[in-house]
Design a protein around this motif. Sequence first.
Motif, PDB file in Angstrom:
ATOM      1  N   ARG A 150       2.904  10.539 -15.635  1.00 14.01           N
ATOM      2  CA  ARG A 150       3.572  10.567 -14.331  1.00 14.01           C
ATOM      3  C   ARG A 150       3.730   9.171 -13.746  1.00 14.01           C
ATOM      4  NH1 ARG A 150       0.586  15.354 -14.428  1.00 14.01           N
ATOM      5  NH2 ARG A 150       1.782  17.217 -13.903  1.00 14.01           N
ATOM      6  N   GLY A 151       2.903   8.240 -14.186  1.00 11.04           N
ATOM      7  CA  GLY A 151       2.973   6.875 -13.687  1.00 11.04           C
ATOM      8  C   GLY A 151       3.900   6.018 -14.530  1.00 11.04           C
ATOM      9  N   GLN A 152       3.674   4.711 -14.514  1.00  8.53           N
ATOM     10  CA  GLN A 152       4.514   3.759 -15.225  1.00  8.53           C
ATOM     11  C   GLN A 152       4.367   3.947 -16.735  1.00  8.53           C
ATOM     12  OE1 GLN A 152       6.467   0.858 -13.782  1.00  8.53           O
ATOM     13  NE2 GLN A 152       6.477   2.512 -12.268  1.00  8.53           N
ATOM     14  N   PHE A 153       5.516   4.139 -17.393  1.00  5.66           N
ATOM     15  CA  PHE A 153       5.523   4.389 -18.835  1.00  5.66           C
ATOM     16  C   PHE A 153       6.370   3.340 -19.534  1.00  5.66           C
ATOM     17  CE2 PHE A 153       7.733   6.122 -22.547  1.00  5.66           C
ATOM     18  CZ  PHE A 153       6.657   6.528 -23.319  1.00  5.66           C
ATOM     19  N   GLY A 154       5.879   2.854 -20.681  1.00  9.91           N
ATOM     20  CA  GLY A 154       6.622   1.872 -21.451  1.00  9.91           C
ATOM     21  C   GLY A 154       6.512   2.114 -22.939  1.00  9.91           C
ATOM     22  N   VAL A 155       7.501   1.597 -23.663  1.00  7.56           N
ATOM     23  CA  VAL A 155       7.520   1.660 -25.125  1.00  7.56           C
ATOM     24  C   VAL A 155       8.535   0.636 -25.602  1.00  7.56           C
ATOM     25  CG1 VAL A 155       9.299   3.464 -25.237  1.00  7.56           C
ATOM     26  CG2 VAL A 155       7.683   3.222 -27.135  1.00  7.56           C
ATOM     27  N   GLY A 156       8.397   0.199 -26.842  1.00 10.02           N
ATOM     28  CA  GLY A 156       9.394  -0.673 -27.450  1.00 10.02           C
ATOM     29  C   GLY A 156       9.437  -2.055 -26.824  1.00 10.02           C
ATOM     30  N   GLY A 157      10.476  -2.795 -27.161  1.00  7.20           N
ATOM     31  CA  GLY A 157      10.667  -4.142 -26.643  1.00  7.20           C
ATOM     32  C   GLY A 157      12.110  -4.555 -26.808  1.00  7.20           C
TER      33      GLY A 157
ATOM     34  N   VAL B 223      17.047  -2.503 -35.815  1.00  7.42           N
ATOM     35  CA  VAL B 223      17.824  -1.658 -34.910  1.00  7.42           C
ATOM     36  C   VAL B 223      18.237  -2.520 -33.727  1.00  7.42           C
ATOM     37  CG1 VAL B 223      17.768   0.363 -33.397  1.00  7.42           C
ATOM     38  CG2 VAL B 223      16.638   0.446 -35.638  1.00  7.42           C
ATOM     39  N   SER B 224      19.498  -2.454 -33.339  1.00  5.43           N
ATOM     40  CA  SER B 224      19.985  -3.333 -32.285  1.00  5.43           C
ATOM     41  C   SER B 224      19.278  -3.067 -30.962  1.00  5.43           C
ATOM     42  CB  SER B 224      21.492  -3.175 -32.104  1.00  5.43           C
ATOM     43  OG  SER B 224      21.790  -2.001 -31.382  1.00  5.43           O
ATOM     44  N   SER B 225      19.121  -4.138 -30.185  1.00  2.40           N
ATOM     45  CA  SER B 225      18.489  -4.010 -28.880  1.00  2.40           C
ATOM     46  C   SER B 225      19.298  -3.104 -27.965  1.00  2.40           C
ATOM     47  CB  SER B 225      18.326  -5.395 -28.249  1.00  2.40           C
ATOM     48  OG  SER B 225      17.521  -5.334 -27.083  1.00  2.40           O
ATOM     49  N   ASP B 226      20.617  -3.056 -28.144  1.00  8.24           N
ATOM     50  CA  ASP B 226      21.465  -2.192 -27.308  1.00  8.24           C
ATOM     51  C   ASP B 226      21.118  -0.719 -27.522  1.00  8.24           C
ATOM     52  OD1 ASP B 226      23.988  -4.246 -26.570  1.00  8.24           O
ATOM     53  OD2 ASP B 226      22.971  -4.651 -28.469  1.00  8.24           O
ATOM     54  N   LEU B 227      20.981  -0.312 -28.786  1.00  7.63           N
ATOM     55  CA  LEU B 227      20.640   1.076 -29.073  1.00  7.63           C
ATOM     56  C   LEU B 227      19.221   1.399 -28.637  1.00  7.63           C
ATOM     57  CD1 LEU B 227      22.250   1.693 -32.585  1.00  7.63           C
ATOM     58  CD2 LEU B 227      23.027   2.537 -30.357  1.00  7.63           C
ATOM     59  N   LEU B 228      18.306   0.444 -28.805  1.00 12.09           N
ATOM     60  CA  LEU B 228      16.932   0.671 -28.352  1.00 12.09           C
ATOM     61  C   LEU B 228      16.893   0.797 -26.830  1.00 12.09           C
ATOM     62  CD1 LEU B 228      13.960   0.990 -28.950  1.00 12.09           C
ATOM     63  CD2 LEU B 228      13.749  -1.510 -28.989  1.00 12.09           C
ATOM     64  N   ALA B 229      17.665  -0.021 -26.136  1.00  9.64           N
ATOM     65  CA  ALA B 229      17.720   0.068 -24.679  1.00  9.64           C
ATOM     66  C   ALA B 229      18.210   1.436 -24.236  1.00  9.64           C
ATOM     67  CB  ALA B 229      18.617  -1.033 -24.109  1.00  9.64           C
ATOM     68  N   ALA B 230      19.213   1.971 -24.934  1.00  9.91           N
ATOM     69  CA  ALA B 230      19.711   3.306 -24.601  1.00  9.91           C
ATOM     70  C   ALA B 230      18.628   4.358 -24.807  1.00  9.91           C
ATOM     71  CB  ALA B 230      20.936   3.633 -25.453  1.00  9.91           C
ATOM     72  N   GLU B 231      17.826   4.188 -25.844  1.00  7.63           N
ATOM     73  CA  GLU B 231      16.729   5.123 -26.090  1.00  7.63           C
ATOM     74  C   GLU B 231      15.667   5.015 -25.000  1.00  7.63           C
ATOM     75  OE1 GLU B 231      14.493   8.004 -28.382  1.00  7.63           O
ATOM     76  OE2 GLU B 231      16.595   7.527 -27.999  1.00  7.63           O
ATOM     77  N   LEU B 232      15.381   3.811 -24.553  1.00  8.96           N
ATOM     78  CA  LEU B 232      14.400   3.637 -23.472  1.00  8.96           C
ATOM     79  C   LEU B 232      14.899   4.278 -22.181  1.00  8.96           C
ATOM     80  CD1 LEU B 232      13.053  -0.009 -23.993  1.00  8.96           C
ATOM     81  CD2 LEU B 232      12.443   2.118 -25.152  1.00  8.96           C
ATOM     82  N   VAL B 233      16.187   4.143 -21.926  1.00  9.94           N
ATOM     83  CA  VAL B 233      16.764   4.797 -20.745  1.00  9.94           C
ATOM     84  C   VAL B 233      16.662   6.313 -20.882  1.00  9.94           C
ATOM     85  CG1 VAL B 233      18.933   5.227 -19.526  1.00  9.94           C
ATOM     86  CG2 VAL B 233      18.267   2.888 -20.102  1.00  9.94           C
TER      87      VAL B 233
END
Length: 271
Positions: free
Chosen positions: A170-177, A187-197
Amino acid sequence: MDLLLFTIDPRWGADVVSAGAAGIVVDWERRGKARRQEGEGTQINADTPDDLSRMRAATDGRVVCRINGYGPWTADEVDDAIARGADELLLPMVRTPEEVDRTLDLVAGRCGLGILIETQGAVDQAAELAARPLSRIYVGLNDLRIDRGSRELFRPLVDGTVDEVRSHVRGQFGVGGLTLPGRGFPVSSDLLAAELVRLGTDFTFLRRSFTADMAGRDPFVEVPLLLASVAGLRRAHPGEAAGLRQEFVAAVTEAGGQVPVREPAVAAQPA
Protein backbone atom coordinates in the motif's frame (compact mmCIF):
# COMPACT_ATOMS: atom_id res chain seq x y z
CA MET A 1 7.50 8.48 -10.46
CA ASP A 2 10.38 9.38 -8.16
CA LEU A 3 13.89 8.76 -9.54
CA LEU A 4 16.72 7.86 -7.17
CA LEU A 5 20.37 8.01 -8.27
CA PHE A 6 23.20 5.89 -6.88
CA THR A 7 26.20 8.21 -6.67
CA ILE A 8 28.88 9.60 -4.36
CA ASP A 9 29.79 12.47 -6.69
CA PRO A 10 28.44 15.56 -4.89
CA ARG A 11 28.27 17.85 -7.92
CA TRP A 12 26.73 15.25 -10.25
CA GLY A 13 24.25 14.14 -7.61
CA ALA A 14 23.22 17.68 -6.74
CA ASP A 15 22.68 18.52 -10.43
CA VAL A 16 20.55 15.42 -11.09
CA VAL A 17 18.40 16.16 -8.04
CA SER A 18 18.08 19.83 -8.97
CA ALA A 19 17.03 18.69 -12.46
CA GLY A 20 14.12 16.70 -11.06
CA ALA A 21 15.30 13.45 -9.44
CA ALA A 22 13.95 12.79 -5.96
CA GLY A 23 17.18 11.88 -4.21
CA ILE A 24 20.48 10.09 -3.87
CA VAL A 25 21.37 6.58 -2.70
CA VAL A 26 24.70 5.98 -0.96
CA ASP A 27 25.52 2.29 -1.01
CA TRP A 28 27.20 0.59 1.94
CA GLU A 29 26.11 -2.93 0.98
CA ARG A 30 29.06 -5.22 0.37
CA ARG A 31 29.10 -7.98 3.04
CA GLY A 32 28.94 -11.29 1.19
CA LYS A 33 28.02 -9.59 -2.06
CA ALA A 34 31.13 -10.58 -4.03
CA ARG A 35 30.57 -14.22 -3.17
CA ARG A 36 26.84 -14.06 -3.87
CA GLN A 37 27.28 -12.32 -7.22
CA GLU A 38 30.51 -14.00 -8.35
CA GLY A 39 30.66 -14.27 -12.12
CA GLU A 40 27.52 -12.19 -12.62
CA GLY A 41 29.21 -9.00 -13.87
CA THR A 42 27.37 -6.90 -11.32
CA GLN A 43 28.52 -3.67 -9.70
CA ILE A 44 29.61 -3.67 -6.06
CA ASN A 45 30.00 -0.19 -4.68
CA ALA A 46 32.58 0.83 -2.10
CA ASP A 47 30.79 3.85 -0.63
CA THR A 48 31.93 4.95 2.82
CA PRO A 49 30.41 6.77 5.81
CA ASP A 50 32.31 9.89 4.74
CA ASP A 51 30.65 9.64 1.31
CA LEU A 52 27.28 9.75 3.03
CA SER A 53 28.28 12.89 4.91
CA ARG A 54 29.46 14.54 1.68
CA MET A 55 26.26 13.71 -0.18
CA ARG A 56 24.14 14.97 2.70
CA ALA A 57 25.98 18.28 2.55
CA ALA A 58 25.65 18.48 -1.24
CA THR A 59 21.88 18.26 -1.66
CA ASP A 60 18.57 19.13 -0.05
CA GLY A 61 17.05 16.14 -1.85
CA ARG A 62 16.31 12.89 -0.11
CA VAL A 63 19.43 10.98 0.92
CA VAL A 64 19.02 7.23 1.29
CA CYS A 65 21.66 4.85 2.64
CA ARG A 66 21.60 1.18 1.67
CA ILE A 67 23.14 -0.64 4.59
CA ASN A 68 24.23 -4.29 4.66
CA GLY A 69 21.79 -7.14 5.14
CA TYR A 70 20.77 -7.75 8.73
CA GLY A 71 23.50 -9.00 11.09
CA PRO A 72 25.50 -8.18 14.22
CA TRP A 73 26.77 -5.02 12.49
CA THR A 74 23.32 -3.56 11.79
CA ALA A 75 22.96 -1.54 15.00
CA ASP A 76 26.22 0.33 14.37
CA GLU A 77 25.39 0.95 10.71
CA VAL A 78 21.93 2.27 11.58
CA ASP A 79 23.29 4.68 14.19
CA ASP A 80 26.11 5.89 11.95
CA ALA A 81 23.90 6.46 8.90
CA ILE A 82 21.33 8.38 10.92
CA ALA A 83 24.02 10.48 12.62
CA ARG A 84 25.38 11.41 9.18
CA GLY A 85 22.02 12.67 8.01
CA ALA A 86 20.36 9.83 6.12
CA ASP A 87 16.66 10.48 5.61
CA GLU A 88 16.04 6.82 5.06
CA LEU A 89 17.75 3.43 5.20
CA LEU A 90 17.36 0.52 2.79
CA LEU A 91 17.71 -3.00 4.16
CA PRO A 92 18.76 -5.43 1.40
CA MET A 93 18.51 -9.22 1.07
CA VAL A 94 15.58 -9.51 3.45
CA ARG A 95 14.69 -13.11 4.18
CA THR A 96 12.35 -12.96 7.19
CA PRO A 97 9.94 -10.49 8.79
CA GLU A 98 11.92 -10.86 12.02
CA GLU A 99 14.96 -9.19 10.40
CA VAL A 100 12.76 -6.25 9.47
CA ASP A 101 11.23 -6.02 12.93
CA ARG A 102 14.66 -5.97 14.58
CA THR A 103 15.87 -3.27 12.21
CA LEU A 104 12.75 -1.19 12.82
CA ASP A 105 13.47 -1.45 16.54
CA LEU A 106 17.02 -0.20 15.94
CA VAL A 107 15.81 2.69 13.80
CA ALA A 108 13.25 3.58 16.48
CA GLY A 109 11.46 6.12 14.30
CA ARG A 110 14.54 8.29 13.74
CA CYS A 111 14.31 7.95 9.94
CA GLY A 112 12.49 5.88 7.34
CA LEU A 113 13.27 2.23 6.67
CA GLY A 114 12.70 0.60 3.31
CA ILE A 115 13.42 -2.97 2.29
CA LEU A 116 14.55 -4.79 -0.84
CA ILE A 117 12.63 -7.93 -1.76
CA GLU A 118 15.29 -9.83 -3.68
CA THR A 119 15.08 -13.39 -2.39
CA GLN A 120 12.43 -16.03 -3.01
CA GLY A 121 11.86 -16.20 0.74
CA ALA A 122 10.95 -12.52 0.80
CA VAL A 123 8.67 -12.93 -2.24
CA ASP A 124 6.85 -15.76 -0.45
CA GLN A 125 6.37 -13.55 2.63
CA ALA A 126 5.57 -10.33 0.78
CA ALA A 127 2.17 -9.85 2.42
CA GLU A 128 3.63 -10.13 5.90
CA LEU A 129 6.57 -7.87 5.05
CA ALA A 130 4.30 -5.24 3.51
CA ALA A 131 2.29 -5.07 6.75
CA ARG A 132 5.30 -3.48 8.49
CA PRO A 133 5.58 0.35 8.79
CA LEU A 134 8.07 0.72 5.96
CA SER A 135 8.93 3.82 3.95
CA ARG A 136 9.22 1.85 0.70
CA ILE A 137 9.49 -1.64 -0.77
CA TYR A 138 11.61 -2.39 -3.84
CA VAL A 139 11.80 -5.64 -5.79
CA GLY A 140 15.44 -6.22 -6.71
CA LEU A 141 15.37 -8.16 -9.97
CA ASN A 142 19.06 -8.98 -10.24
CA ASP A 143 19.55 -10.59 -6.84
CA LEU A 144 16.18 -12.29 -7.14
CA ARG A 145 17.36 -13.79 -10.42
CA ILE A 146 20.52 -15.04 -8.75
CA ASP A 147 18.61 -16.40 -5.74
CA ARG A 148 16.35 -18.32 -8.12
CA GLY A 149 19.25 -19.64 -10.18
CA SER A 150 17.83 -17.96 -13.28
CA ARG A 151 19.46 -16.20 -16.24
CA GLU A 152 16.33 -14.16 -17.03
CA LEU A 153 16.49 -10.74 -15.37
CA PHE A 154 12.98 -9.56 -16.27
CA ARG A 155 11.15 -12.89 -15.84
CA PRO A 156 9.45 -11.78 -12.57
CA LEU A 157 7.81 -8.94 -14.51
CA VAL A 158 6.12 -11.31 -16.95
CA ASP A 159 5.42 -14.43 -14.86
CA GLY A 160 3.23 -12.68 -12.28
CA THR A 161 5.80 -12.47 -9.46
CA VAL A 162 6.03 -8.68 -9.34
CA ASP A 163 2.27 -8.27 -9.79
CA GLU A 164 1.73 -10.51 -6.77
CA VAL A 165 4.16 -8.57 -4.60
CA ARG A 166 2.69 -5.28 -5.80
CA SER A 167 -0.81 -6.37 -4.78
CA HIS A 168 0.27 -6.40 -1.13
CA VAL A 169 2.05 -3.03 -1.00
CA ARG A 170 0.00 0.00 0.00
CA GLY A 171 2.98 2.29 0.49
CA GLN A 172 5.80 3.32 -1.85
CA PHE A 173 6.58 0.54 -4.32
CA GLY A 174 9.52 0.26 -6.70
CA VAL A 175 11.07 -2.14 -9.18
CA GLY A 176 13.48 -2.04 -12.10
CA GLY A 177 15.61 0.90 -13.18
CA LEU A 178 15.45 3.47 -15.94
CA THR A 179 17.87 5.28 -18.18
CA LEU A 180 17.33 7.77 -21.00
CA PRO A 181 14.46 7.20 -23.44
CA GLY A 182 15.70 5.28 -26.46
CA ARG A 183 18.44 3.57 -24.47
CA GLY A 184 18.59 0.39 -22.41
CA PHE A 185 19.63 -3.21 -23.08
CA PRO A 186 18.48 -5.96 -23.50
CA VAL A 187 15.02 -4.39 -23.05
CA SER A 188 14.56 -0.74 -23.93
CA SER A 189 14.06 1.74 -21.12
CA ASP A 190 10.90 2.97 -22.89
CA LEU A 191 9.22 -0.43 -22.66
CA LEU A 192 10.40 -0.91 -19.08
CA ALA A 193 9.00 2.51 -18.17
CA ALA A 194 5.63 1.48 -19.61
CA GLU A 195 5.72 -1.65 -17.48
CA LEU A 196 6.51 0.38 -14.36
CA VAL A 197 3.57 2.65 -15.12
CA ARG A 198 1.31 -0.40 -15.58
CA LEU A 199 2.34 -1.60 -12.14
CA GLY A 200 1.65 1.75 -10.52
CA THR A 201 5.31 2.08 -9.52
CA ASP A 202 5.97 5.02 -7.19
CA PHE A 203 9.75 5.13 -7.53
CA THR A 204 12.64 3.52 -9.33
CA PHE A 205 16.40 3.77 -9.52
CA LEU A 206 18.35 5.37 -12.32
CA ARG A 207 20.19 2.29 -13.53
CA ARG A 208 23.95 1.88 -13.78
CA SER A 209 23.94 2.72 -17.49
CA PHE A 210 22.27 6.10 -16.86
CA THR A 211 25.54 7.81 -15.94
CA ALA A 212 27.26 6.40 -19.04
CA ASP A 213 24.29 7.36 -21.25
CA MET A 214 24.46 10.90 -19.85
CA ALA A 215 28.04 11.49 -21.06
CA GLY A 216 28.16 14.90 -22.72
CA ARG A 217 24.50 15.57 -21.94
CA ASP A 218 22.88 18.15 -19.68
CA PRO A 219 20.90 16.68 -16.74
CA PHE A 220 18.74 19.81 -16.69
CA VAL A 221 17.55 18.80 -20.16
CA GLU A 222 17.56 15.01 -19.95
CA VAL A 223 16.03 14.38 -16.52
CA PRO A 224 12.91 16.49 -17.29
CA LEU A 225 12.59 14.67 -20.63
CA LEU A 226 12.72 11.31 -18.85
CA LEU A 227 10.09 12.41 -16.35
CA ALA A 228 7.93 13.78 -19.17
CA SER A 229 8.14 10.47 -21.03
CA VAL A 230 6.90 8.64 -17.92
CA ALA A 231 4.08 11.17 -17.50
CA GLY A 232 3.12 10.60 -21.14
CA LEU A 233 2.91 6.86 -20.55
CA ARG A 234 0.53 7.48 -17.67
CA ARG A 235 -1.81 9.25 -20.10
CA ALA A 236 -1.72 6.41 -22.65
CA HIS A 237 -5.02 5.03 -23.95
CA PRO A 238 -5.79 1.55 -22.51
CA GLY A 239 -5.35 0.00 -25.95
CA GLU A 240 -1.94 1.63 -26.33
CA ALA A 241 -0.95 0.48 -22.85
CA ALA A 242 -1.98 -3.09 -23.70
CA GLY A 243 0.12 -2.93 -26.86
CA LEU A 244 3.15 -1.74 -24.91
CA ARG A 245 2.69 -4.61 -22.48
CA GLN A 246 2.70 -7.06 -25.39
CA GLU A 247 5.87 -5.45 -26.77
CA PHE A 248 7.52 -5.70 -23.36
CA VAL A 249 6.68 -9.39 -23.01
CA ALA A 250 7.97 -10.06 -26.53
CA ALA A 251 11.21 -8.20 -25.81
CA VAL A 252 11.75 -10.11 -22.55
CA THR A 253 11.02 -13.41 -24.27
CA GLU A 254 13.48 -12.61 -27.06
CA ALA A 255 16.14 -11.52 -24.57
CA GLY A 256 15.86 -14.49 -22.24
CA GLY A 257 14.24 -17.41 -23.99
CA GLN A 258 10.65 -18.58 -23.78
CA VAL A 259 9.07 -17.37 -20.54
CA PRO A 260 5.71 -18.58 -19.24
CA VAL A 261 3.53 -15.47 -19.12
CA ARG A 262 0.65 -14.83 -16.77
CA GLU A 263 -1.22 -11.77 -17.95
CA PRO A 264 -2.81 -9.78 -15.13
CA ALA A 265 -6.56 -9.40 -15.40
CA VAL A 266 -6.23 -5.69 -14.60
CA ALA A 267 -3.37 -3.31 -13.96
CA ALA A 268 -1.83 -4.27 -10.63
CA GLN A 269 -2.80 -2.01 -7.73
CA PRO A 270 -2.41 -2.21 -3.99
CA ALA A 271 -5.04 -4.35 -2.32
